[in-house]
Design a protein around this motif. Structure first.
Motif, PDB file in Angstrom:
ATOM      1  N   SER A 183       0.658  -1.207  -0.080  1.00  0.00           N
ATOM      2  CA  SER A 183      -0.062   0.189  -0.008  1.00  0.00           C
ATOM      3  C   SER A 183       0.975   1.339  -0.045  1.00  0.00           C
ATOM      4  O   SER A 183       2.137   1.311   0.373  1.00  0.00           O
ATOM      5  N   SER A 184       0.285   2.317  -0.214  1.00  0.00           N
ATOM      6  CA  SER A 184       0.936   3.509  -0.227  1.00  0.00           C
ATOM      7  C   SER A 184       1.504   3.959   1.092  1.00  0.00           C
ATOM      8  O   SER A 184       1.324   3.357   2.108  1.00  0.00           O
ATOM      9  N   GLU A 185       2.655   4.844   1.144  1.00  0.00           N
ATOM     10  CA  GLU A 185       3.073   5.250   2.370  1.00  0.00           C
ATOM     11  C   GLU A 185       2.073   5.890   3.439  1.00  0.00           C
ATOM     12  O   GLU A 185       2.147   5.770   4.613  1.00  0.00           O
ATOM     13  N   GLU A 186       1.063   6.502   2.808  1.00  0.00           N
ATOM     14  CA  GLU A 186       0.011   7.141   3.572  1.00  0.00           C
ATOM     15  C   GLU A 186      -0.674   5.988   4.267  1.00  0.00           C
ATOM     16  O   GLU A 186      -1.116   6.215   5.280  1.00  0.00           O
ATOM     17  N   ALA A 187      -1.007   5.089   3.629  1.00  0.00           N
ATOM     18  CA  ALA A 187      -1.859   3.953   4.110  1.00  0.00           C
ATOM     19  C   ALA A 187      -1.017   3.168   5.135  1.00  0.00           C
ATOM     20  O   ALA A 187      -1.614   2.676   6.082  1.00  0.00           O
ATOM     21  N   GLN A 188       0.411   2.965   4.963  1.00  0.00           N
ATOM     22  CA  GLN A 188       1.171   2.176   5.915  1.00  0.00           C
ATOM     23  C   GLN A 188       1.225   3.192   7.310  1.00  0.00           C
ATOM     24  O   GLN A 188       0.993   2.511   8.535  1.00  0.00           O
ATOM     25  N   GLN A 189       1.177   4.511   7.190  1.00  0.00           N
ATOM     26  CA  GLN A 189       0.982   5.236   8.278  1.00  0.00           C
ATOM     27  C   GLN A 189      -0.050   5.266   8.974  1.00  0.00           C
ATOM     28  O   GLN A 189      -0.117   5.163  10.224  1.00  0.00           O
ATOM     29  N   ALA A 190      -1.155   5.079   8.468  1.00  0.00           N
ATOM     30  CA  ALA A 190      -2.440   5.086   8.814  1.00  0.00           C
ATOM     31  C   ALA A 190      -2.869   3.851   9.754  1.00  0.00           C
ATOM     32  O   ALA A 190      -3.023   3.768  10.769  1.00  0.00           O
ATOM     33  N   ARG A 191      -2.090   2.699   9.169  1.00  0.00           N
ATOM     34  CA  ARG A 191      -2.144   1.296  10.096  1.00  0.00           C
ATOM     35  C   ARG A 191      -1.189   1.443  11.108  1.00  0.00           C
ATOM     36  O   ARG A 191      -1.437   0.993  12.115  1.00  0.00           O
ATOM     37  N   GLN A 192      -0.237   1.828  11.024  1.00  0.00           N
ATOM     38  CA  GLN A 192       0.708   2.258  12.137  1.00  0.00           C
ATOM     39  C   GLN A 192       0.130   2.924  13.238  1.00  0.00           C
ATOM     40  O   GLN A 192       0.129   2.932  14.517  1.00  0.00           O
ATOM     41  N   GLU A 193      -0.705   3.923  12.884  1.00  0.00           N
ATOM     42  CA  GLU A 193      -1.343   5.113  13.776  1.00  0.00           C
ATOM     43  C   GLU A 193      -2.676   3.859  14.613  1.00  0.00           C
ATOM     44  O   GLU A 193      -2.761   4.307  15.761  1.00  0.00           O
ATOM     45  N   GLN A 194      -3.175   3.171  13.674  1.00  0.00           N
ATOM     46  CA  GLN A 194      -4.052   2.442  14.078  1.00  0.00           C
ATOM     47  C   GLN A 194      -3.624   1.490  15.293  1.00  0.00           C
ATOM     48  O   GLN A 194      -4.315   1.183  16.269  1.00  0.00           O
ATOM     49  N   PHE A 195      -2.457   0.636  14.877  1.00  0.00           N
ATOM     50  CA  PHE A 195      -1.866  -0.231  15.823  1.00  0.00           C
ATOM     51  C   PHE A 195      -1.479   0.550  17.218  1.00  0.00           C
ATOM     52  O   PHE A 195      -1.689   0.161  18.221  1.00  0.00           O
ATOM     53  N   PHE A 196      -1.121   1.955  17.135  1.00  0.00           N
ATOM     54  CA  PHE A 196      -0.761   2.596  18.315  1.00  0.00           C
ATOM     55  C   PHE A 196      -1.704   3.061  19.004  1.00  0.00           C
ATOM     56  O   PHE A 196      -1.670   2.702  20.227  1.00  0.00           O
ATOM     57  N   LYS A 197      -2.831   3.519  18.560  1.00  0.00           N
ATOM     58  CA  LYS A 197      -4.089   3.775  19.203  1.00  0.00           C
ATOM     59  C   LYS A 197      -4.838   2.697  19.915  1.00  0.00           C
ATOM     60  O   LYS A 197      -5.074   2.607  21.065  1.00  0.00           O
ATOM     61  N   ALA A 198      -4.709   1.451  19.082  1.00  0.00           N
ATOM     62  CA  ALA A 198      -5.160   0.396  19.891  1.00  0.00           C
ATOM     63  C   ALA A 198      -4.323  -0.435  20.860  1.00  0.00           C
ATOM     64  O   ALA A 198      -5.099  -0.672  22.043  1.00  0.00           O
ATOM     65  N   MET A 250      10.147  -3.368  12.796  1.00  0.00           N
ATOM     66  CA  MET A 250      10.035  -2.260  12.088  1.00  0.00           C
ATOM     67  C   MET A 250       9.442  -2.094  10.571  1.00  0.00           C
ATOM     68  O   MET A 250       8.640  -1.804  10.140  1.00  0.00           O
ATOM     69  N   ALA A 251      10.434  -3.212   9.894  1.00  0.00           N
ATOM     70  CA  ALA A 251      10.305  -3.728   8.476  1.00  0.00           C
ATOM     71  C   ALA A 251       8.440  -4.260   8.401  1.00  0.00           C
ATOM     72  O   ALA A 251       8.082  -4.190   7.127  1.00  0.00           O
ATOM     73  N   LYS A 252       8.277  -5.000   9.303  1.00  0.00           N
ATOM     74  CA  LYS A 252       6.919  -5.315   9.220  1.00  0.00           C
ATOM     75  C   LYS A 252       5.845  -4.575   9.720  1.00  0.00           C
ATOM     76  O   LYS A 252       4.566  -4.926   9.405  1.00  0.00           O
ATOM     77  N   GLY A 253       6.092  -3.305  10.139  1.00  0.00           N
ATOM     78  CA  GLY A 253       5.077  -2.345  10.348  1.00  0.00           C
ATOM     79  C   GLY A 253       4.952  -1.685  11.579  1.00  0.00           C
ATOM     80  O   GLY A 253       4.041  -1.101  11.991  1.00  0.00           O
ATOM     81  N   LEU A 254       5.969  -2.092  12.704  1.00  0.00           N
ATOM     82  CA  LEU A 254       5.911  -1.590  14.042  1.00  0.00           C
ATOM     83  C   LEU A 254       5.899   0.068  13.988  1.00  0.00           C
ATOM     84  O   LEU A 254       6.748   0.336  13.228  1.00  0.00           O
ATOM     85  N   PRO A 255       5.251   0.392  14.601  1.00  0.00           N
ATOM     86  CA  PRO A 255       5.073   2.297  14.703  1.00  0.00           C
ATOM     87  C   PRO A 255       6.305   2.491  15.013  1.00  0.00           C
ATOM     88  O   PRO A 255       7.099   2.067  15.875  1.00  0.00           O
ATOM     89  N   PRO A 256       7.167   3.354  14.470  1.00  0.00           N
ATOM     90  CA  PRO A 256       8.431   3.957  14.724  1.00  0.00           C
ATOM     91  C   PRO A 256       8.435   4.533  16.325  1.00  0.00           C
ATOM     92  O   PRO A 256       9.640   4.246  17.125  1.00  0.00           O
ATOM     93  N   GLU A 257       7.487   4.674  16.786  1.00  0.00           N
ATOM     94  CA  GLU A 257       7.343   5.342  18.333  1.00  0.00           C
ATOM     95  C   GLU A 257       7.771   4.012  19.178  1.00  0.00           C
ATOM     96  O   GLU A 257       8.187   4.188  20.400  1.00  0.00           O
ATOM     97  N   MET A 258       7.478   2.929  18.596  1.00  0.00           N
ATOM     98  CA  MET A 258       7.455   1.745  19.799  1.00  0.00           C
ATOM     99  C   MET A 258       8.852   1.027  19.708  1.00  0.00           C
ATOM    100  O   MET A 258       9.142   0.039  20.114  1.00  0.00           O
ATOM    101  N   MET A 259       9.687   1.668  18.584  1.00  0.00           N
ATOM    102  CA  MET A 259      11.064   0.910  18.505  1.00  0.00           C
ATOM    103  C   MET A 259      11.929   0.923  19.973  1.00  0.00           C
ATOM    104  O   MET A 259      12.650  -0.280  19.971  1.00  0.00           O
ATOM    105  N   THR A 260      11.500   1.867  20.498  1.00  0.00           N
ATOM    106  CA  THR A 260      12.476   1.588  21.856  1.00  0.00           C
ATOM    107  C   THR A 260      12.166   0.727  22.712  1.00  0.00           C
ATOM    108  O   THR A 260      13.028   0.043  23.439  1.00  0.00           O
ATOM    109  N   VAL A 261      10.893   0.422  22.781  1.00  0.00           N
ATOM    110  CA  VAL A 261      10.258  -0.541  23.600  1.00  0.00           C
ATOM    111  C   VAL A 261      10.737  -2.075  23.138  1.00  0.00           C
ATOM    112  O   VAL A 261      11.303  -3.034  23.886  1.00  0.00           O
TER     113      VAL A 261
END
Length: 286
Positions: free
Chosen positions: A49-64, A253-264
């Motif tokens: 999917s597009s970069e925007e769609a990938q970002q949307a999925r990451q935000e969805q994961f983050f919020k969930a 990260m390559a599989k779609g983990l939100p960048p904000e969760m990399m530290t964890v």
């Protein structure tokens, strides 16, 4: 190998145009096969999917992640200060911007509501991750960490974690094994922080205390890796490599983990590494 187009091209080209037609058919068939190969490639635009769609999925994961964390925290009726502190610590560890921190806090608050749609949220997680095992496991471990925030696992929290695990496609046996590993990880890190806190006393009782703390931490290191004390070097290394592969930050990260969760993810990898190093030292292998 994609040759179906070439075969058809040569066949019909030969049928209607002789040898020359066969050459043209071969060329057209090759272009057809090439297009099929590109369309089925994991790197094609149709698969990715597009970069925007990938970002949307990451935000969805983050919020969930934060909303379900809030739901777990409320499971036993009251959110403790330790659970609120854990959510705050995770936000700090992720180096969130003010806007992201507000979004995480709002999601955590939403999860505490009595009508929180857990099943629907878990379904969104499945969609956002593409049902990738490593990402779903990471999500589940975040919730287990939330449940262990106060150092104890309440029966209602355990029951809720079983519901979450089932919703993500994990068995009860799998969850129980991860709970034992997380409980050991909690003690492992706690002993690392307070293991030397014997007041600086160097007498016999202080020495005995330190030895017991070391023994306890080694015991938790085995449980953290999910292995028995009797495990030989081969078994220890296999367990270590499996866990490191599952929790490797770059792979997640390559599989779609939100960048904000990399530290964890990095901290989890470091925890696994520390447990492995302690076991290596105790067993005397490299």
């Amino acid at each position: 190998m994609y040759i179906f187009g070439k075969i058809l091209g040569v066949f019909f080209g030969l049928l209607f145009g002789g040898p020359f037609g066969a050459l043209i058919g071969l060329f057209l068939g090759h272009q057809f096969d090439k297009a099929r190969r590109l369309n089925s490639s994991p790197f094609s635009s149709s698969s990715f999917s597009s970069e925007e769609a990938q970002q949307a999925r990451q935000e969805q994961f983050f919020k969930a992640a934060f909303s379900v964390m809030g739901h777990v925290a409320k499971a036993k009726g009251k959110v403790t200060k330790e659970e609120i502190h854990l959510a705050t610590i995770m936000m700090e560890r992720m180096n969130l911007t003010d806007a992201q921190k507000t979004a995480a806090q709002n999601a955590f608050r939403d999860g505490k509501s009595s009508d929180f749609p857990l099943d629907e949220t878990l379904e969104q997680v499945l969609q956002a991750t593409g049902r990738r095992h490593d990402l779903l496991q990471f999500f589940l471990e975040l919730q287990i960490s939330a449940a262990f925030a106060d150092g104890d696992l309440h029966p209602t929290e355990r029951n809720l974690l079983h519901k979450i695990a089932k919703g993500l496609g994990f068995s009860s046996e799998y969850l129980e094994r991860r709970l034992r590993m997380q409980e050991a990880a909690f003690r492992f890190q706690r002993n690392a922080r307070f293991g030397g806190a014997s007041g600086g006393y160097q007498g016999s009782s202080g020495s005995a205390y330190q030895e017991q703390q070391t023994a306890d931490r080694l015991d938790d290191a085995y449980k953290l890796l999910g292995i028995d004390k009797s495990a030989d070097a081969g078994v220890v290394k296999k367990a270590y490599r499996k866990l490191m592969n599952e929790h490797h930050p770059d792979k997640l990260m390559a599989k779609g983990l939100p960048p904000e969760m990399m530290t964890v993810a990095k901290e989890k990898s470091q925890e696994i590494q520390q447990a492995y190093d302690l076991i290596k030292k105790a067993k005397g292998f490299k």
